[in-house]
Design a protein around this motif. Structure first.
Motif, PDB file in Angstrom:
ATOM      1  N   UNK B 105     -17.529 -10.829  11.361  1.00 41.69           N
ATOM      2  CA  UNK B 105     -16.716 -12.041  11.492  1.00 41.69           C
ATOM      3  C   UNK B 105     -15.260 -11.608  11.482  1.00 41.69           C
ATOM      4  N   UNK B 106     -14.525 -12.099  12.435  1.00 41.87           N
ATOM      5  CA  UNK B 106     -13.130 -11.659  12.562  1.00 41.87           C
ATOM      6  C   UNK B 106     -12.199 -12.850  12.730  1.00 41.87           C
ATOM      7  N   UNK B 107     -10.912 -12.537  12.674  1.00 43.19           N
ATOM      8  CA  UNK B 107      -9.909 -13.531  13.040  1.00 43.19           C
ATOM      9  C   UNK B 107      -9.445 -13.208  14.444  1.00 43.19           C
ATOM     10  N   UNK B 108      -9.487 -14.194  15.310  1.00 38.96           N
ATOM     11  CA  UNK B 108      -9.141 -13.956  16.710  1.00 38.96           C
ATOM     12  C   UNK B 108      -7.684 -13.544  16.860  1.00 38.96           C
ATOM     13  N   UNK B 109      -7.489 -12.576  17.715  1.00 40.77           N
ATOM     14  CA  UNK B 109      -6.118 -12.139  17.988  1.00 40.77           C
ATOM     15  C   UNK B 109      -5.923 -12.049  19.493  1.00 40.77           C
ATOM     16  N   UNK B 110      -4.690 -12.085  19.892  1.00 41.39           N
ATOM     17  CA  UNK B 110      -4.291 -11.791  21.265  1.00 41.39           C
ATOM     18  C   UNK B 110      -5.131 -12.436  22.345  1.00 41.39           C
ATOM     19  N   UNK B 111      -5.642 -11.575  23.205  1.00 38.67           N
ATOM     20  CA  UNK B 111      -6.324 -12.059  24.400  1.00 38.67           C
ATOM     21  C   UNK B 111      -7.554 -12.894  24.074  1.00 38.67           C
ATOM     22  N   UNK B 112      -8.207 -12.591  22.958  1.00 40.62           N
ATOM     23  CA  UNK B 112      -9.408 -13.357  22.608  1.00 40.62           C
ATOM     24  C   UNK B 112      -9.023 -14.792  22.276  1.00 40.62           C
ATOM     25  N   UNK B 113      -8.013 -14.946  21.464  1.00 43.05           N
ATOM     26  CA  UNK B 113      -7.546 -16.284  21.101  1.00 43.05           C
ATOM     27  C   UNK B 113      -7.116 -17.043  22.357  1.00 43.05           C
ATOM     28  N   UNK B 114      -6.447 -16.339  23.211  1.00 41.34           N
ATOM     29  CA  UNK B 114      -5.948 -16.955  24.443  1.00 41.34           C
ATOM     30  C   UNK B 114      -7.110 -17.404  25.325  1.00 41.34           C
ATOM     31  N   UNK B 115      -8.087 -16.522  25.479  1.00 40.64           N
ATOM     32  CA  UNK B 115      -9.217 -16.838  26.354  1.00 40.64           C
ATOM     33  C   UNK B 115     -10.036 -17.993  25.823  1.00 40.64           C
ATOM     34  N   UNK B 116     -10.141 -18.090  24.500  1.00 46.73           N
ATOM     35  CA  UNK B 116     -10.966 -19.146  23.914  1.00 46.73           C
ATOM     36  C   UNK B 116     -10.165 -20.399  23.591  1.00 46.73           C
ATOM     37  N   UNK B 117      -8.888 -20.378  23.970  1.00 51.12           N
ATOM     38  CA  UNK B 117      -8.018 -21.540  23.729  1.00 51.12           C
ATOM     39  C   UNK B 117      -7.965 -21.902  22.252  1.00 51.12           C
ATOM     40  N   UNK B 118      -7.799 -20.910  21.403  1.00 52.16           N
ATOM     41  CA  UNK B 118      -7.731 -21.191  19.975  1.00 52.16           C
ATOM     42  C   UNK B 118      -6.485 -20.532  19.387  1.00 52.16           C
ATOM     43  N   UNK B 119      -6.127 -20.967  18.180  1.00 56.98           N
ATOM     44  CA  UNK B 119      -4.986 -20.395  17.492  1.00 56.98           C
ATOM     45  C   UNK B 119      -5.295 -18.958  17.056  1.00 56.98           C
ATOM     46  N   UNK B 120      -4.278 -18.162  16.987  1.00 58.61           N
ATOM     47  CA  UNK B 120      -4.427 -16.828  16.413  1.00 58.61           C
ATOM     48  C   UNK B 120      -4.981 -16.970  14.994  1.00 58.61           C
ATOM     49  N   UNK B 121      -5.962 -16.146  14.662  1.00 64.77           N
ATOM     50  CA  UNK B 121      -6.488 -16.172  13.310  1.00 64.77           C
ATOM     51  C   UNK B 121      -7.705 -17.050  13.107  1.00 64.77           C
ATOM     52  N   UNK B 122      -8.053 -17.836  14.117  1.00 62.19           N
ATOM     53  CA  UNK B 122      -9.260 -18.660  14.015  1.00 62.19           C
ATOM     54  C   UNK B 122     -10.492 -17.761  13.888  1.00 62.19           C
ATOM     55  N   UNK B 123     -11.465 -18.242  13.134  1.00 63.02           N
ATOM     56  CA  UNK B 123     -12.684 -17.457  12.917  1.00 63.02           C
ATOM     57  C   UNK B 123     -13.495 -17.271  14.196  1.00 63.02           C
ATOM     58  N   UNK B 124     -13.812 -16.039  14.495  1.00 63.85           N
ATOM     59  CA  UNK B 124     -14.725 -15.749  15.598  1.00 63.85           C
ATOM     60  C   UNK B 124     -15.743 -14.708  15.133  1.00 63.85           C
ATOM     61  N   UNK B 125     -16.826 -14.671  15.873  1.00 58.98           N
ATOM     62  CA  UNK B 125     -17.881 -13.726  15.570  1.00 58.98           C
ATOM     63  C   UNK B 125     -17.842 -12.654  16.651  1.00 58.98           C
ATOM     64  N   UNK B 126     -17.836 -11.413  16.246  1.00 58.78           N
ATOM     65  CA  UNK B 126     -17.752 -10.334  17.215  1.00 58.78           C
ATOM     66  C   UNK B 126     -19.036  -9.518  17.200  1.00 58.78           C
TER      67      UNK B 126
END
Lengths: 254, 254
Positions: B105-126
DNA sequence: CTCGCCAAGTTGTATATACAGGCTAGACCA
DNA sequence: TGGTCTAGCCTGTATATACAACTTGGCGAG
């Protein structure tokens, strides 16, 4: 002794013919339902079905209260745009040019005959050309065209008009089938595309139908470092959406 | 204060719900127009429109004289099949297996946040896993999933169920957008896929929507020598055709 | 002159009705 | 028993009618 076409389909063909002949241009107004009722002698529900399906299929745009209008050809198909690399480059605001490396009339052999569903030895036109974006090579197009479909191939100046544009001018595209693969190009391809040794290559192999049969078969080589193939897919049942801006993808580099 | 849904759309949703919930299985009979007239209190023309559109969209098959039947999910979308590599492999008669290389489980950064239309730091599963066809690695799946969409990601055993199958089980896919490129893989990727040095790699970058927002973003690496991505496209307005056998393409090697 | 309102035209939907044609199970006949 | 035929259900199409909602242009009141 063929089954009679349904009336709504005749109506659709009637409109499509006006569009593809150029009599109706993009943004032009299409006859309203009530006008079709009078001129074509159908009920309004039949006219409604014809126009509604043309709308669903992307030929026209309908606005309640205003009317029905021919939609811009481009918005009708993302994949058709890919077909014509010149448009794609122009849309990016860059300058497209192309250079014919080789062209000849040949007798189809082996895989070409098989792919085009023709007998060995049937006349085909073979074309090899390079597309440039601002003078940088971005695509090597290796194409075979069924001679009977386009008899005046040899007289075309493919430095001016792309094969894709030429072919869709003869008859509309009906169907395209493609495979995408990655590979290391051979020396000839590498030279045409001005690629580094060891650079990967995106290869699109495409077969296109018109009038119910395959008419052209092409292999498109793209330098892996300079090209990307995008597509957009909405499964049936989803709300129809305008094409979405791809955000972030272009910044990805592995 | 949303606009009321048209009756024919409610009918379509009613049928789609029965299909996606599993109450109606492929080949099951869907209520006939006249049955819908009685049970749903609509006119036959409205029921006809609903069923006709579901047919056009590939959800059902209609046979005059017999009835309306749920169509096989697979035939509904070529691209959805590509989504699930396990099915694709099974269809070739081979054995699929997969192995999770990494998950967190990570906090979204950079391109991932951008691609998923979410704020930096939002919880994502990698998730990083390799798919095998008869024990030969054919795909490295590098996927990010929006945690709020699939909260129980960490508890899943992705050696048993593919992420794609898991995700479509939560909610149906609405839209997919993808880019394809070719490249030379880095050493880590090459090792996972057991590739030769200098071998090309087909990279599919895909973003998938559900419930109106992007929910997962994935990078799929395929060895260029062992994988091919095929698609089939019929532009609007063409006669609906069954998928055509690809003849000859598989024999092409440059 | 300007604002507001309304009439006319347009699409969107819903219904009742009608007939044609495909399919099938079961009745019926030889 | 075996073949044929038909009644009944199904989808496919076509029409007439009705009402709702949206857009535009023009008219009239202020």
């Amino acid at each position: 002794m063929s089954t009679a076409k349904p009336r709504y389909q005749e109506l659709k063909d009637f409109i499509i013919e006006k569009i593809s002949s150029g009599e109706l241009q993009p943004a032009d107004r299409v006859p309203s339902e009530n006008e079709l009722v009078e001129t074509q002698r159908v009920s309004r529900m039949t006219a409604n079905r014809a126009l509604r399906e043309l709308n669903d299929e992307g030929y026209v745009e309908r606005v309640a209260g205003r009317g029905t209008f021919v939609s811009d050809y481009r918005s009708r198909s993302d994949l058709l745009e890919v077909q014509n690399i010149a448009d794609e480059i122009a849309r990016r605001g860059n300058r497209h040019s192309s250079r014919v490396m080789w062209h000849s009339r040949q007798h189809a052999r082996g895989e070409i005959a098989k792919a085009l569903h023709i007998e060995q030895g049937t006349d085909v036109f073979h074309l090899l050309l390079v597309h440039y974006e601002n003078d940088v090579p971005v695509q090597l197009e290796d194409r075979h065209i069924l001679s009977s479909f386009a008899p005046d191939c040899m007289e075309q100046d493919f430095d001016e008009i792309t094969p894709s544009a030429y072919l869709t001018g003869i008859a509309p595209l009906q169907e395209a089938e493609q495979a995408v693969r990655a590979g290391i190009p051979n020396q000839a391809v590498r030279k045409h595309l001005d690629m580094e040794k060891g650079e990967a290559c995106l290869i699109v192999i495409r077969r296109t139908w018109s009038k119910g049969r395959p008419v052209t078969f092409s292999r498109l080589h793209h330098p892996g470092s300079r090209y990307e193939l995008t597509g957009h897919y909405t499964p049936p049942g989803s709300t129809r959406t305008q094409s979405t801006e791809i955000v972030g993808l272009e910044n990805l580099r592995q």
